[in-house]
Design an enzyme around this catalytic site. Structure first.
Site, mmCIF file in Angstrom:
data_model
loop_
_atom_site.group_PDB
_atom_site.id
_atom_site.type_symbol
_atom_site.label_atom_id
_atom_site.label_comp_id
_atom_site.label_asym_id
_atom_site.label_seq_id
_atom_site.Cartn_x
_atom_site.Cartn_y
_atom_site.Cartn_z
ATOM 1 N N ASP A 1 -9.880 -5.136 8.290
ATOM 2 C CA ASP A 1 -8.629 -5.510 9.643
ATOM 3 C C ASP A 1 -9.382 -6.877 10.531
ATOM 4 O O ASP A 1 -8.872 -7.874 10.711
ATOM 5 C CB ASP A 1 -7.481 -4.963 9.500
ATOM 6 C CG ASP A 1 -6.876 -4.419 8.170
ATOM 7 O OD1 ASP A 1 -6.784 -4.871 7.199
ATOM 8 O OD2 ASP A 1 -7.133 -3.009 8.161
ATOM 9 N N ARG B 1 -11.726 -9.099 9.286
ATOM 10 C CA ARG B 1 -11.181 -9.958 8.701
ATOM 11 C C ARG B 1 -10.540 -10.986 10.296
ATOM 12 O O ARG B 1 -10.403 -12.085 10.107
ATOM 13 C CB ARG B 1 -9.613 -9.599 8.193
ATOM 14 C CG ARG B 1 -10.256 -9.272 6.428
ATOM 15 C CD ARG B 1 -8.800 -8.254 5.835
ATOM 16 N NE ARG B 1 -9.434 -8.659 4.645
ATOM 17 C CZ ARG B 1 -8.860 -7.792 4.010
ATOM 18 N NH1 ARG B 1 -7.885 -6.636 4.161
ATOM 19 N NH2 ARG B 1 -9.107 -7.244 2.812
ATOM 20 N N HIS C 1 -2.595 0.811 8.645
ATOM 21 C CA HIS C 1 -3.620 -0.246 7.426
ATOM 22 C C HIS C 1 -2.780 -1.296 6.527
ATOM 23 O O HIS C 1 -2.506 -0.243 5.825
ATOM 24 C CB HIS C 1 -4.680 0.512 7.131
ATOM 25 C CG HIS C 1 -5.253 0.007 5.618
ATOM 26 N ND1 HIS C 1 -5.957 -1.854 5.914
ATOM 27 C CD2 HIS C 1 -5.917 -0.327 4.816
ATOM 28 C CE1 HIS C 1 -6.898 -2.785 4.735
ATOM 29 N NE2 HIS C 1 -6.629 -1.527 4.419
ATOM 30 N N ARG D 1 0.646 -1.761 0.537
ATOM 31 C CA ARG D 1 0.139 0.238 0.132
ATOM 32 C C ARG D 1 0.702 1.089 -0.150
ATOM 33 O O ARG D 1 0.024 2.178 -0.828
ATOM 34 C CB ARG D 1 -1.164 -0.077 1.200
ATOM 35 C CG ARG D 1 -2.027 -1.270 1.355
ATOM 36 C CD ARG D 1 -2.670 -1.352 2.163
ATOM 37 N NE ARG D 1 -3.671 -2.371 3.021
ATOM 38 C CZ ARG D 1 -3.760 -3.608 3.100
ATOM 39 N NH1 ARG D 1 -2.709 -3.999 3.529
ATOM 40 N NH2 ARG D 1 -4.503 -3.796 2.759
#
Length: 317
Positions: A151, A154, A178, A91
């Site tokens: 996240d 998840r 993140h 990212r």
């Protein structure tokens, strides 16, 4: 189905932006959903496709186009526009390209929607939040990112699957960047009020070992890479996550969500955006919580902050 009052503008009609609009329509996250993109054919097709299903989505409306004037009077703006993450790309490697896009876009948005709450979904969302907040001059409470909301979802799904418990009974957070330096807060994680590390299997043995917890954390950190490798983008789950954040703001919920906002001294961290459990409601981030952490977790949070600070500084912020 009753739609929540308020106007949501989604910037970017790609896989993520269209999924945000779709999730918001289905969930009734906002009374008015607007989809904006510079690609006329794409955005008009997405709006038409979504509009064709509104008989089945309740009272929410969907409009959109290429005119940024559509953002006028928005209550909340979700920004998904930017280059997408390629397979194997981190990212933070996206930072330069998407920072330039944001620098051009943010002043024009704020001019048209000066009172809106802005939620960054474009990656790397933590670094872009710092940039957006500084460009706009808006309070940090009104410019934040979706952060580790997905996240965390998840993680809770994985934990629930492992022990056969509904994920709604799992309370655990992913915090920090993140991205690759994110980590779970095992210190305060619980299942049905039982500390996670004390949870036992049917035979009375501990359900989680340090090794199994690290494996779970690794699976969360790499989940996006696995999805991107297989289908080219992550979109459904982040669309649902963003819709949930919209509901917390427009519904004045004061819900605790691990969004990413520019910190002002929490855990000794300043001027960096990263995710911590935060009270999200009217006006955006109403409070960033300083949840208990052990020394190892505090050290990892500090390392996450430094990685993000270095990335922002490399871009001139």
């Amino acid at each position: 189905m009753a739609a929540q009052a308020g106007k949501l503008v989604v910037v970017g009609a790609g896989a993520v932006g269209s999924s945000v609009a779709y999730a918001a329509l289905i969930r009734g996250s906002a009374r008015e959903v607007v989809l904006y993109d510079i690609d006329q054919a794409k955005v008009e097709a997405e709006v038409l496709d979504l509009a064709h299903g509104t008989q089945f989505t309740g009272a929410s409306s969907i409009t959109g186009g290429t005119d940024l004037a559509l953002a006028a009077d928005a209550d909340i703006v979700v920004i998904t526009a930017g280059a997408k993450q390629r397979p194997g790309q981190t990212r933070l490697e996206l930072a330069g390209t998407n920072a330039r896009i944001l620098e051009a876009l943010m002043p024009r948005l704020v001019e048209r929607a000066p009172d809106a709450v802005y939620v960054l979904v474009t990656n790397p969302c933590d670094v872009l939040t710092v940039i957006a907040q500084r460009i706009s001059g808006l309070p940090a409470a009104r410019v934040f990112a979706s952060g580790t909301v997905l996240d965390t979802s998840r993680l809770r799904w994985l934990l629930g699957e492992r022990v056969g418990v509904s994920r709604s009974s799992v309370h655990a957070y992913i915090v920090g960047e993140h991205g690759d330096t994110e980590f779970p807060l095992w210190t305060c994680a619980t299942i049905g009020g039982v500390p996670l590390r004390d949870w036992t299997a049917d035979d009375g043995s501990r359900a989680f070992t340090p090794e199994s917890l690290e494996a779970l954390a690794h699976n969360v950190r790499t989940a996006a890479y696995r999805v991107i490798e297989g289908k080219g983008a992550t979109n459904y789950a982040i669309g649902l996550s963003a819709a949930r954040i919209v509901e917390a703001v427009l519904g004045r919920e004061d819900a605790v969500l691990p969004v990413s906002s520019v910190l002002s001294g929490q855990h000794g961290i300043h001027s960096v955006a990263l995710s911590l459990p935060s009270v999200v409601g009217v006006g955006g981030v109403r409070r960033v919580l300083e949840v208990p952490m052990d020394d190892g977790e505090l050290a990892r949070l500090g390392r996450s902050a430094e990685a993000l600070r270095a990335s922002a500084q490399s871009l001139g912020y």
